[in-house]
Structure formats: structure tokens, C-alpha cells
Write a protein that holds these residues in place. Structure first.
Motif, mmCIF file in Angstrom:
data_model
loop_
_atom_site.group_PDB
_atom_site.id
_atom_site.type_symbol
_atom_site.label_atom_id
_atom_site.label_comp_id
_atom_site.label_asym_id
_atom_site.label_seq_id
_atom_site.Cartn_x
_atom_site.Cartn_y
_atom_site.Cartn_z
ATOM 1 N N PHE A 102 49.769 78.981 65.617
ATOM 2 C CA PHE A 102 50.754 80.370 65.940
ATOM 3 C C PHE A 102 51.040 80.374 68.139
ATOM 4 O O PHE A 102 49.840 79.619 68.174
ATOM 5 C CB PHE A 102 50.108 81.420 66.144
ATOM 6 C CG PHE A 102 50.112 81.629 64.214
ATOM 7 C CD1 PHE A 102 51.105 83.073 63.967
ATOM 8 C CD2 PHE A 102 48.811 81.596 63.642
ATOM 9 C CE1 PHE A 102 50.769 83.080 62.601
ATOM 10 C CE2 PHE A 102 48.959 82.162 62.011
ATOM 11 C CZ PHE A 102 50.608 82.758 62.024
ATOM 12 N N LEU A 103 52.245 80.443 68.267
ATOM 13 C CA LEU A 103 51.909 80.486 69.763
ATOM 14 C C LEU A 103 50.954 82.026 70.351
ATOM 15 O O LEU A 103 50.929 81.894 71.525
ATOM 16 C CB LEU A 103 53.164 80.275 70.344
ATOM 17 C CG LEU A 103 53.974 78.755 69.684
ATOM 18 C CD1 LEU A 103 55.524 78.880 70.041
ATOM 19 C CD2 LEU A 103 53.600 77.578 70.820
ATOM 20 N N ASP A 104 51.562 82.856 69.465
ATOM 21 C CA ASP A 104 51.421 84.006 69.658
ATOM 22 C C ASP A 104 50.734 84.813 68.743
ATOM 23 O O ASP A 104 50.901 84.675 67.813
ATOM 24 C CB ASP A 104 51.634 85.488 70.988
ATOM 25 C CG ASP A 104 53.533 85.125 70.975
ATOM 26 O OD1 ASP A 104 54.052 85.164 69.611
ATOM 27 O OD2 ASP A 104 54.434 84.750 71.641
ATOM 28 N N ASN A 105 50.916 86.288 68.749
ATOM 29 C CA ASN A 105 50.408 87.042 67.363
ATOM 30 C C ASN A 105 51.768 87.612 66.749
ATOM 31 O O ASN A 105 51.624 88.508 65.961
ATOM 32 C CB ASN A 105 49.928 88.436 68.179
ATOM 33 C CG ASN A 105 50.722 88.820 68.485
ATOM 34 O OD1 ASN A 105 51.416 88.744 69.892
ATOM 35 N ND2 ASN A 105 50.749 90.974 68.358
ATOM 36 N N ASN A 106 52.975 87.050 67.152
ATOM 37 C CA ASN A 106 54.435 87.190 66.838
ATOM 38 C C ASN A 106 55.551 85.804 66.554
ATOM 39 O O ASN A 106 56.093 86.029 66.523
ATOM 40 C CB ASN A 106 55.339 88.091 67.546
ATOM 41 C CG ASN A 106 54.432 89.862 67.290
ATOM 42 O OD1 ASN A 106 54.199 89.863 66.681
ATOM 43 N ND2 ASN A 106 54.538 90.426 68.098
ATOM 44 N N SER A 107 54.345 85.410 66.785
ATOM 45 C CA SER A 107 55.156 83.688 66.620
ATOM 46 C C SER A 107 54.612 82.577 66.251
ATOM 47 O O SER A 107 53.531 82.321 66.459
ATOM 48 C CB SER A 107 56.331 83.431 67.778
ATOM 49 O OG SER A 107 55.446 82.781 69.032
ATOM 50 N N LEU A 108 55.302 81.569 64.607
ATOM 51 C CA LEU A 108 54.503 80.403 64.740
ATOM 52 C C LEU A 108 54.619 79.307 65.582
ATOM 53 O O LEU A 108 56.126 79.331 66.349
ATOM 54 C CB LEU A 108 55.191 79.838 62.976
ATOM 55 C CG LEU A 108 54.371 80.630 62.044
ATOM 56 C CD1 LEU A 108 55.144 81.091 60.375
ATOM 57 C CD2 LEU A 108 53.300 80.426 62.288
ATOM 58 N N ARG A 109 54.001 78.027 65.706
ATOM 59 C CA ARG A 109 54.724 77.399 66.780
ATOM 60 C C ARG A 109 55.565 76.618 66.160
ATOM 61 O O ARG A 109 56.714 75.784 67.392
ATOM 62 C CB ARG A 109 53.151 76.376 66.766
ATOM 63 C CG ARG A 109 52.819 75.120 67.646
ATOM 64 C CD ARG A 109 52.349 74.285 68.535
ATOM 65 N NE ARG A 109 50.503 75.668 68.588
ATOM 66 C CZ ARG A 109 50.432 75.435 70.044
ATOM 67 N NH1 ARG A 109 51.057 74.620 70.880
ATOM 68 N NH2 ARG A 109 49.336 76.880 70.252
ATOM 69 N N HIS A 110 55.945 75.931 65.507
ATOM 70 C CA HIS A 110 56.578 74.725 64.685
ATOM 71 C C HIS A 110 58.348 75.118 63.899
ATOM 72 O O HIS A 110 58.752 75.014 63.736
ATOM 73 C CB HIS A 110 56.243 73.727 64.146
ATOM 74 C CG HIS A 110 55.300 72.864 65.065
ATOM 75 N ND1 HIS A 110 53.819 73.045 64.356
ATOM 76 C CD2 HIS A 110 55.537 73.040 65.964
ATOM 77 C CE1 HIS A 110 53.069 72.291 65.328
ATOM 78 N NE2 HIS A 110 54.296 71.974 66.618
ATOM 79 N N ILE A 111 57.973 77.130 63.754
ATOM 80 C CA ILE A 111 58.718 77.818 62.622
ATOM 81 C C ILE A 111 59.321 78.899 63.186
ATOM 82 O O ILE A 111 58.566 79.734 63.227
ATOM 83 C CB ILE A 111 58.566 78.017 60.768
ATOM 84 C CG1 ILE A 111 57.588 76.601 60.594
ATOM 85 C CG2 ILE A 111 59.026 78.546 60.322
ATOM 86 C CD1 ILE A 111 57.108 77.147 59.261
#
Length: 592
Positions: free
Chosen positions: A497-506
């Protein structure tokens, strides 16, 4: 369940996710998950002859999985003599023609995989397979065999062709059974029909092969002392397998005895009757005699999918339910009951899936269970589980089986748990885990019993791992990301995860709620009270926060299990959750 086949951006990314496709009823081809591959052999020849009486060692060899953490229970009494792991010279002249040496290349056939099928654990990156190292019966949970729908059911139910008059070899589907290469060093024990094995309390004669798995082969046997029929499980060689078998024995004894050491009547877990060791050509195997059970729930799922496929092919009306509602209700309740029984005894199964839930065999054992032709030499035989009628006139009974990966609430024997499709988010993310990991698996299994398809079927992509795809599918279904409070306790949260509302690679997700999936894909009537209640029951199993996920005992009081139950949102919302009464329900802790 795929979010998008390629995770591309743009207008095409707004279509419905390719979810729940595995095993679709009306699809011509589908990927069939089975453990069809095991420890790779680099030997040019597979030795199946009995060598000398010396017992082969079971110390780890280069490339073998790391050791399973052991409880140290019941590990005394087994002595293994050291021996090199090289190829043993043939000894057929000394031991007659009962065992044969096979060239590995004749049977080590790779099963074709479609272009879109997931990669095997051996082909994917190490980053994608953090859970495939220690959990020995899960090593192949990510492997896929491609089978044609025209013959998959016959091959699965072991309808082998009879042996020809000119041949002594019994035909079998090589894609459905263990490989001959797995009978080499650290492999299976070569069993023949008519073999006899002696324990301290009985002598067992082999009658027929019931099945196999990465962990063992299983045989129908009769006791020459009592006349009782049993299922004899003969475990693979290797230190991990032996330790896991000894742990399973200790756990089963715990579940089958009361506080005073007396046997428990009507246990919801398959009963262990006997255990002993067998000396084979390559070493000493653990053998366990269990009460005789019928086929597993995977057989039942395939059987009903086959019937639905045949009915649809004839343009007959087909119910969206895979199983009758009353049968579904009975199976789920007994599954919750059996799992709750284990949890109350401080045991976590860690591998709840259809293959590990067995149907009680109530029919008499008749003469037709014996093979018409018995080979004189060792060869791989077709699996022939005992089929059990599941008619409405005779209520189905199930028991939880295969505790080879089970662990204790206060002593986790391994952190590498759960088959891929049934794996909980706390395992994926490195959060603390406990008994409620089983409840997540039960939620996935309920969906499978309802539709015949996996709830989650992650795939490996060019820029993302199966774990990340798995997390994306969970988020799409539940409609929310894990909370930041939950994320703070996850070792691998920042990996995905990048943050609590986005995945790092999707970056693109298409949310599709459980209710919408059932209505749009499977054509369920969402005015049906049973479907509404099942959705609520299932979602109570699938909660990130372990303090909010329901335990099995609480779920047994769900209104779905009431006769002629009607959906009442308030009643569902007010269902008490007593998971805090389950020892070690969120983490490894001392049971009270």
C-alpha cells in the motif's frame, strides 16, 4: 477473481472485474486446482526396489523446505539411521519382481497451462511466494492443471479404463494422481493391494486406494484382528512431514479425549484410531489409521457442478444454488460446529477448504469396492473414494479432517498457513493472527458451496504479485480498505500500500459488492430471504478487524439456521459476537 487482466488504465479499465471465473458452470474449459506436483526429482531413475534393510535418513537435504516449528510432542521413540541421499542400486534380484525401477522421464509429464493461467510457485518470484516454504501440505496450493470440461469429472471421480488382457498395468489419469517421481528419496511409500502393516494393536490389509495429497497417500484397509475398515494414511518421508504428522497425532489425541483421558463420543473431528511406523525402501514412514469416511466436499461440489452442466447443456432450467438450501444449511452449521469445537480446545485448523471436510460414510462396505484386477508389481493406482449418497431423505453428515497443518492457540507451529484461495488478510499482511483465521476460510468456503466457484482467485501479473492481487480482490468485494489502525500492526502493509486508500501497483479498482456479484453474475433473486441471510453470514466471516470478525459459536446462532427464517436486518445486526471467549482468537496467546 481478477481485477483486470492487465491492470491497464483508460476506458477499458471500467468494465466489470473478471472475478469468480474459475470453474464456471457454462465454461468449456476451466482451471482445476489440485496438488498435482510435489518435490522435484533430479534423479535420472526413480528407485522403487527395496534396497537393504537399513533405514534412510530424513535429515534436510539441499533445497528442502525450512523446518516446521515443532511442539516437541510425541517425538520420542523414532530412531532414524543416517544414510546418503544418492540413488540406491537396484535390488530387484534380492526382493523378487514386486517392485520396479522406472525412468523418471516416462511419467514426469508437465501439464500444459493456458496462457492466462497462474504461474506455479516454482516459476514465480520469491517475492510472490512467502507462504510456500514451511507449510508442507500447501506447497502446491498455487499450482493449476488445465483440464477439458468434457473429461474433468470422469478423471476426478477416478473412472479409469480397465486394464487390457495383454497388459498388467491398471490405467489411471496421470494428471489426477501422484507422480511416479515422488516415490524416490523423501517421497511416498510404495503400497500394493494386499500389503499388510502391523501396529501394536492390529494388523491392516490394504484393499484399495482412497486418495492422495502432497502430504500422504490414503488407503482403504481392513483390520485382520477386529474386521473393522479404516482409512490408512501413510505420510511422506522427510523431517518436515514426520514432525507435522507427530504434531497432528498429538492434536488429534487432544481433541478426542476429555480432561480425564477418556475418548469423546461423537467428535466432529475425524477420529484417529491407531498410529505406528512403516519401514519402506527409503526410510521410516508415519502411518495413521482413521475412522472410515466418505468423499470430501470437493467431490460433492464437482458432482453438483457436473449435474448443472449436463442440465444446462440440455437446456433444462437450472437453479442458481449449487446445493439445495437445506443441504447447504446443514453443511455450514456442522462446519461451524466442528471448527468451534477445535477452537474451544485451543486448536486452530489453519487449512479449512473443501478437500479437508469429509462426508460420513454410512453405507455398508460391499464386494464391489475391491479392484477387479490386482497388479502384481507396484504401480500408481486410481484414487477411489467411497461415494456417499447425499439425498434429501438421508441428511448429510460431515467431519473436519486433515489436521496436518493444525496448530495451537498458544503455540503457533508455523506462520505459513492457509491454502491461497482461503487465506485471510492478516496472513497476507503479516498481522497477528489466531483462531479467527479459520473463520475467514469458512466464509470463502460458504461462497464456494453456494456457487461452485472460488470467492477469491488471485493471479500473478507483470507488475504485481498474487498477494497484491489477492488484497485488491478483497478490497473490491468488501468495498473498503483496511483501516490505518489495523495497518499499523501489519508488517507488510507498506509493501503493498502507498496509503490507506491506494495499492502500490494496482491503481484501478472496480468495486463489486457480494450482493451484486450474486445477483448479476449468478442470477440469484435478492428478494430471497435465504440469499440475504447467507450474504450477512458470509460477510460476518470476512472482516479485517479481528475484534469484529465473528467466531464460529456466535455464527451458529445466526438466523439463517432457523427453520423458515425470514431476513430481518435488525436481527442480523444485533447478533451477539462472543469471539473474545475463544482462546487466542486474534493472536498467539496463552489459553485460559
Amino acid at each position: 477473481m481478477l481485477i483486470l487482466n492487465s491492470k491497464q488504465h483508460g476506458p477499458s479499465a471500467q468494465r466489470k472485474p473478471q472475478r469468480f471465473n474459475l470453474g464456471g458452470i457454462l465454461k468449456k474449459n476451466f482451471a482445476w486446482k489440485k496438488s498435482v506436483n510435489s518435490l522435484a526429482s533430479t534423479l535420472d531413475t526413480v528407485q522403487l526396489d527395496y534396497p537393504s534393510p537399513a533405514i534412510a535418513g530424513i535429515d534436510a537435504i539441499p533445497g528442502s523446505p525450512p523446518q516446521r516449528k515443532s511442539s516437541g510432542v510425541l517425538q520420542a521413540g523414532l530412531v532414524f539411521a543416517g544414510k546418503s541421499h544418492g540413488l540406491v542400486p537396484s535390488a530387484s534380484s534380492a526382493f523378487g519382481d514386486n517392485y520396479t525401477t522406472y525412468p523418471a522421464c516416462l511419467s514426469d509429464v508437465l501439464i500444459p497451462r493456458s496462457e492466462n493461467a497462474p504461474m506455479s510457485s516454482s516459476e514465480s518470484s520469491a517475492d510472490d511466494t512467502p507462504f510456500n516454504t514451511e507449510c508442507i501440505s500447501l506447497l502446491n496450493s498455487d499450482l493449476t492443471s488445465e483440464m477439458n470440461m468434457d473429461n474433468v469429472f470422469d478423471s476426478y471421480f477416478c473412472c479409469s479404463k480397465p486394464a487390457s488382457a495383454e497388459s498388467d498395468v491398471i490405467s489411471f489419469n496421470e494428471h489426477s494422481e501422484e507422480k511416479i517421481t515422488d516415490y524416490s528419496i523423501l517421497g511416498y511409500h510404495p503400497v500394493k493391494i494386499g500389503d499388510e502393516f502391523t501396529s501394536d494393536i492390529s494388523r491392516y490389509r490394504v484393499l484399495r486406494k482412497l486418495g492422495w495429497g502432497h502430504f500422504s497417500t490414503v488407503w482403504l484397509c481392513s483390520s485382520l484382528i477386529s474386521g473393522q475398515f479404516v482409512a490408512l494414511k501413510i505420510v511422506k518421508l522427510g523431517k518436515n512431514y514426520t514432525e507435522a504428522a507427530l504434531d497432528e497425532i498429538s492434536i488429534l489425541r487432544l481433541l478426542q479425549e476429555d480432561d480425564k483421558g477418556y475418548p469423546v463420543d461423537d467428535s466432529p473431528v475425524v477420529s484417529l484410531l491407531d498410529h505406528f511406523t512403516i519401514q519402506g525402501p527409503n526410510g521410516t514412514h508415519i502411518a495413521m489409521a482413521f475412522e472410515l469416511m466418505g468423499e470430501n466436499l470437493l467431490h460433492l461440489i464437482f458432482q453438483n457442478k457436473s449435474q448443472k452442466f449436463a442440465a444446462a447443456s440440455q437446456k433444462e432450467p437450472v437453479s442458481p444454488y449449487l446445493l439445495p438450501v437445506d443441504t447447504l444449511r446443514l453443511i455450514i452449521f456442522q462446519l461451524l460446529q466442528g471448527t468451534d469445537y477445535m477452537h474451544r480446545h485451543s486448536v486452530i485448523h489453519t487449512d479449512i477448504k473443501p478437500e479437508n471436510i469429509l462426508i460420513t460414510h454410512k453405507a455398508e462396505i460391499s464386494g464391489d469396492i475391491f479392484p477387479l484386477k490386482i497388479p502384481t508389481k507396484f504401480q500408481i493406482l486410481p484414487s477411489q473414494p467411497l461415494h456417499q449418497s447425499t439425498s434429501a431423505e438421508e441428511p448429510i453428515e460431515i467431519k473436519v479432517a486433515d489436521l496436518g497443518n493444525a496448530t495451537f492457540c498458544n503455540l503457533h507451529l508455523s506462520d505459513h498457513i492457509q491454502t491461497r484461495q482461503y487465506r485471510a488478510p492478516e496472513i497476507l499482511l503479516g498481522h497477528s493472527w489466531g483462531a479467527l483465521a479459520d473463520v475467514w476460510s469458512i466464509g470463502c468456503l460458504i461462497f464456494e458451496l453456494l456457487t461452485g466457484d472460488y470467492l477469491f482467485e488471485p493471479n500473478l501479473g507483470a507488475s504485481f504479485t498474487k498477494d497484491e492481487d489477492h488484497l485488491a480482490q478483497i478490497i473490491e468485494l468488501l468495498g473498503v480498505f483496511p483501516s490505518m489502525e489495523y495497518a499499523q500492526d501489519c508488517e507488510r502493509y507498506r509493501k503493498y500500500f502507498l496509503d490507506n486508500n491506494s495499492l502500490r501497483h494496482i491503481s484501478k479498482l472496480k468495486f463489486w459488492s457480494l450482493e451484486s456479484v450474486l445477483e448479476e453474475k449468478y442470477k440469484f433473486d435478492m428478494a430471497d430471504d435465504n440469499i440475504k441471510l447467507l450474504c450477512d453470514l458470509l460477510l460476518k466471516c470476512l472482516r479485517y478487524d479481528l475484534s469484529e470478525r465473528y467466531d464460529c459459536g456466535s455464527l451458529m446462532a445466526h438466523p439463517f439456521f432457523k427453520k423458515d427464517a425470514k431476513f430481518d436486518q435488525r436481527e442480523c445486526d444485533e447478533l451477539p459476537n462472543n469471539n473474545f471467549n475463544v482462546p487466542g482468537f486474534t493472536c498467539e496467546e496463552q489459553a485460559p
